[in-house]
Scaffold this active site. Structure first.
Site, mmCIF file in Angstrom:
data_model
loop_
_atom_site.group_PDB
_atom_site.id
_atom_site.type_symbol
_atom_site.label_atom_id
_atom_site.label_comp_id
_atom_site.label_asym_id
_atom_site.label_seq_id
_atom_site.Cartn_x
_atom_site.Cartn_y
_atom_site.Cartn_z
ATOM 1 N N LEU A 131 0.817 -1.210 0.000
ATOM 2 C CA LEU A 131 0.000 0.000 0.000
ATOM 3 C C LEU A 131 0.857 1.270 0.000
ATOM 4 C CD1 LEU A 131 -2.772 -1.053 2.552
ATOM 5 C CD2 LEU A 131 -2.712 -1.368 0.064
ATOM 6 N N HIS B 89 -3.414 4.235 -2.336
ATOM 7 C CA HIS B 89 -4.395 3.347 -1.698
ATOM 8 C C HIS B 89 -5.030 4.056 -0.492
ATOM 9 C CE1 HIS B 89 -1.592 0.209 -3.449
ATOM 10 N NE2 HIS B 89 -2.757 -0.181 -3.924
ATOM 11 N N GLN C 76 -9.524 -0.751 -16.089
ATOM 12 C CA GLN C 76 -10.014 -1.700 -15.075
ATOM 13 C C GLN C 76 -11.272 -1.158 -14.382
ATOM 14 O OE1 GLN C 76 -7.546 -3.973 -11.997
ATOM 15 N NE2 GLN C 76 -8.064 -2.149 -10.815
HETATM 16 O O1 PAF Z 1 -5.985 -2.847 -9.027
HETATM 17 C C1 PAF Z 1 -5.642 -3.821 -8.328
HETATM 18 O O2 PAF Z 1 -4.876 -3.685 -7.365
HETATM 19 C C2 PAF Z 1 -6.158 -5.211 -8.680
HETATM 20 O O3 PAF Z 1 -6.282 -5.369 -10.052
HETATM 21 C C3 PAF Z 1 -7.473 -5.563 -7.958
HETATM 22 C C4 PAF Z 1 -8.593 -4.644 -8.387
HETATM 23 C C5 PAF Z 1 -7.273 -5.465 -6.451
HETATM 24 C C6 PAF Z 1 -7.874 -7.000 -8.312
HETATM 25 O O4 PAF Z 1 -6.904 -7.917 -7.936
#
Ligand code: PAF
Length: 283
Positions: free
Chosen positions: A37, A41, A158
């Site tokens: 992290l 994050h 994503q």
């Molecule tokens: O973005 C990330 O850290 C990963 O792709 C996730 C969303 C935690 C899925 O493993």
């Protein structure tokens, strides 16, 4: 003394804890991560408190989103340090850190596959990637059943893919995106920045400047295709070894754009040394 949040490792424990927390009418927020992290994050855990009373952070390096030649084995695993950071920042109530076999027991044979925004860009270079992400994210969402889940805009494609999946599966969960957190020189924060040597780190810091220049050129009327080509050349001149894509897309669908008549996003993936970096910006 540590004030780190409690760590649960099984789906059963997670459900049990969330059920108890929900009994008081609390809204549950989930921040899925792979750990290692950083401030990016922590900005997610901070921002999700505007939408949820209880914050759950999952920490799981998901094997199904890595191809065999990728960095699954060397991906940093720093659970105790992560828990300390989450404790120090004070928003997280619970950490879900399962073992691989908890999410992928023997005989596991299911894959969640999204098309639409999951086609092209990252998928051209990492064909396994999005189905790994959507498989694990759907498992995490089903396990926690949060009211809201938050993802960083650094992985912009994503974010759109997860939104599409949640909508298509009819999960009653709000998917929120949070702005990229950047280092002083503008480098987008990423756990993979830890792989960079001193010289690569300097080169990496130019990626965001190149995106800003590209945006300025397009806004000044340069044709999009020309701006993309000069942006790619600038990335290579800066010292990157290769550019997978540098492209201006529709911000909602990721369809290619030939003019700026829709909200747009510029997205880049480029490799410096052996580290592949992503960045993107609203145009
Ligand atoms: O973005 C990330 O850290 C990963 O792709 C996730 C969303 C935690 C899925 O493993």
């Amino acid at each position: 003394m540590s004030n780190a949040p409690q760590i649960v490792t099984t789906v059963a424990e997670l459900r049990h804890r969330i059920k108890a927390l929900r009994q008081d009418g609390a809204k549950i927020g989930l921040v899925p991560t792979m750990g290692a992290l950083h401030a990016g994050h922590l900005s997610l855990t901070r921002q999700i408190t505007n939408h949820a009373d209880v914050v759950v952070v999952s920490i799981f390096v998901n094997p199904t989103q890595f191809a065999p030649h990728e960095d699954f084995d060397r991906y940093p695993r720093t659970l105790m340090a992560d828990a300390e950071k989450l404790g120090a920042s004070g928003e997280t109530d619970l950490i879900f850190a399962p073992q691989v076999t908890e999410l992928y027991p023997n005989g596991f044979a299911t894959r969640v596959e999204v098309k639409g925004p999951a086609l092209g860009l990252e998928a051209d270079v990492r064909p396994h990637f999005f189905s790994g992400v959507t498989t694990v994210v759907s498992k995490l969402l089903i396990a926690a059943m949060p009211d809201v889940a938050m993802f960083g805009e650094k992985d912009y494609q994503q974010l759109l893919v997860v939104r599409r999946m949640v909508e298509d599966l009819g999960l009653n969960i709000r998917i929120l995106g949070a702005p990229i957190v950047r280092e002083r020189d503008g480098l987008a924060m990423s756990s993979r920045n830890a792989y960079l040597s001193e010289n690569e780190r300097k080169i990496a810091g130019q990626l965001n400047v190149i995106l800003q220049n590209l945006i300025a050129k397009v806004r000044d009327g340069m044709p999009i295709a020309d701006a993309e080509e000069s942006g790619k050349a600038a990335v290579l001149e800066a010292g990157f070894n290769s550019v997978d894509y540098l492209t201006l897309r529709d911000a909602e669908t990721l369809a290619p754009l030939s003019s700026l008549e829709r909200p747009a996003r510029v997205l880049v993936a480029a490799t410096v040394g052996s580290t592949r970096l992503l960045d993107n910006m609203a145009v």
